[in-house]
Design a protein around this motif. Structure first.
Motif, short mmCIF file in Angstrom:
data_model
loop_
_atom_site.label_atom_id
_atom_site.label_comp_id
_atom_site.label_asym_id
_atom_site.label_seq_id
_atom_site.Cartn_x
_atom_site.Cartn_y
_atom_site.Cartn_z
N THR A 106 39.82 40.98 38.25
CA THR A 106 40.47 41.73 37.06
C THR A 106 41.24 40.79 36.28
O THR A 106 41.92 40.94 35.21
CB THR A 106 41.76 42.61 37.51
N ARG A 107 41.09 39.29 36.56
CA ARG A 107 41.76 38.26 35.66
C ARG A 107 40.64 37.16 35.77
O ARG A 107 39.97 37.00 36.83
CB ARG A 107 43.19 37.96 36.05
N GLY A 137 32.12 39.58 34.23
CA GLY A 137 32.91 40.03 33.04
C GLY A 137 34.35 39.43 33.06
O GLY A 137 35.16 39.79 32.25
N GLN A 138 34.65 38.32 33.83
CA GLN A 138 35.70 37.53 33.65
C GLN A 138 35.61 36.04 33.67
O GLN A 138 34.30 35.74 34.27
CB GLN A 138 36.70 37.86 34.97
N GLN A 139 36.37 35.27 33.08
CA GLN A 139 35.96 33.72 33.01
C GLN A 139 36.32 33.10 34.42
O GLN A 139 37.19 33.45 35.08
CB GLN A 139 37.26 33.31 32.10
N PHE A 140 35.31 32.26 34.81
CA PHE A 140 35.60 31.42 35.82
C PHE A 140 36.04 30.08 35.45
O PHE A 140 34.98 29.31 34.87
CB PHE A 140 34.12 31.56 36.74
N VAL A 141 37.04 29.58 35.20
CA VAL A 141 37.57 28.33 34.94
C VAL A 141 37.47 27.31 35.79
O VAL A 141 37.90 27.40 36.98
CB VAL A 141 39.08 28.48 34.46
N ILE A 142 36.60 26.17 35.33
CA ILE A 142 36.59 24.98 36.36
C ILE A 142 37.69 23.96 36.08
O ILE A 142 38.23 23.88 35.11
CB ILE A 142 35.26 24.14 35.94
N ALA A 175 46.17 33.50 48.76
CA ALA A 175 45.01 34.20 49.50
C ALA A 175 44.48 35.44 48.65
O ALA A 175 44.30 36.38 49.20
CB ALA A 175 45.20 34.15 50.92
N ASP A 176 44.02 35.25 47.47
CA ASP A 176 43.83 36.49 46.64
C ASP A 176 42.37 36.67 46.30
O ASP A 176 42.07 37.56 45.57
CB ASP A 176 44.78 36.86 45.70
N GLY A 177 41.77 35.39 46.47
CA GLY A 177 40.36 35.20 45.80
C GLY A 177 40.17 35.05 44.48
O GLY A 177 39.12 34.66 43.86
N TYR A 178 41.23 34.55 43.83
CA TYR A 178 41.14 34.19 42.53
C TYR A 178 41.17 32.45 42.39
O TYR A 178 41.35 31.77 41.20
CB TYR A 178 42.47 34.67 41.74
#
Length: 248
Positions: free
Chosen positions: A32-33, A63-68, A88-91
């Motif tokens: 969601t983010r 549908g969300q950005q995966f920022v390196i 530990a939330d998967g983000y």
């Protein structure tokens, strides 16, 4: 309800492989983010390039950005520690490699336990290593290289992206098998290593084949362990593999 990290990440990974309709329903819950993907090496190396390709693919599908987020140092340990300390939330995800397993035995004191603190999600890639030298180097075959290194102990600089990385461990194995003494020069990633190798600042590296191709026109690239079969059974060979494979 707080889902355990391992279960949560496995669910997230599974979502990417589901049909579009099912994946759309799951995507409403995750992510969601934006998601951070931490790479324990500098930009431009193999782990960084792979992470950016995967990040773009995941962004398009979920549908969300995966920022390196590059966290170089300690042979990848600094990046791993950053993920262990994150919620530990998967983000916050981590690009893991063989170096992660090596570091567990190479370093006496780590602030984390890889098996306990990091949950695996999926295997991404398998790639062979090639032995690369600058074209000005006197040796043109592996036997010539070994003879030169034996005649000039500690005068050949062997570069790697960092202590405990596969290029480092492969180089150390080569030294043991060939009975040569080379000086290990660890970098904080692959991009500067390749730049210095092209410039002749270091003489040899045992590097991932894909990165070795980057400067193929400017130096020799030679296979250190012969042919390699990918997961589909296809044989891959660098253009210069034949000359050196016979000498190992």
């Amino acid at each position: 309800m707080k889902v355990p990290r391992r279960q949560f990440l496995h669910l997230a990974a599974g979502a990417a492989a589901l049909p579009v309709a099912s994946r759309f329903a799951f995507a409403q819950a995750y992510p969601t983010r934006p998601v951070r993907v931490i790479v324990g090496f500098t930009p431009g190396g193999a782990p960084d390039i792979l992470a950016r390709l995967m990040g773009q693919w995941l962004s398009e599908r979920l549908g969300q950005q995966f920022v390196i987020d590059n966290r170089p140092g300690g042979g990848g340990n600094i990046g791993t520690q950053a993920v262990v300390r994150a919620s530990a939330d998967g983000y916050t995800l981590l690009m893991v490699g063989a170096f992660s397993a090596v570091n567990a035995t190479l370093y006496d004191k780590l602030n984390f336990n890889l098996i306990r603190d990091i949950a695996p999600v999926a295997g991404i890639i398998r790639t062979p290593l090639v032995m690369v030298v600058h074209p000005s180097f006197p040796a043109k075959t592996v036997p010539e290289f070994i003879a030169y290194a034996k005649a000039n102990p500690r005068k050949v600089n062997m570069a790697s992206p960092g202590n405990g990385t596969m290029p480092h461990v492969s180089g150390e194995l080569f030294k043991m098998m060939a009975g040569v003494d080379m000086v290990h020069v660890p970098y904080r990633g692959g991009s500067q290593l390749i730049t210095d190798l092209i410039a002749g600042q270091v003489q040899v590296s045992f590097f991932w084949a894909g990165c070795g191709n980057r400067a193929h026109q400017e130096r020799q690239a030679t296979c250190a362990r012969g042919n390699h079969r990918d997961p589909l059974g296809r044989t891959t060979r660098h253009p210069d593999c034949g000359r050196f494979r016979a000498g190992i």
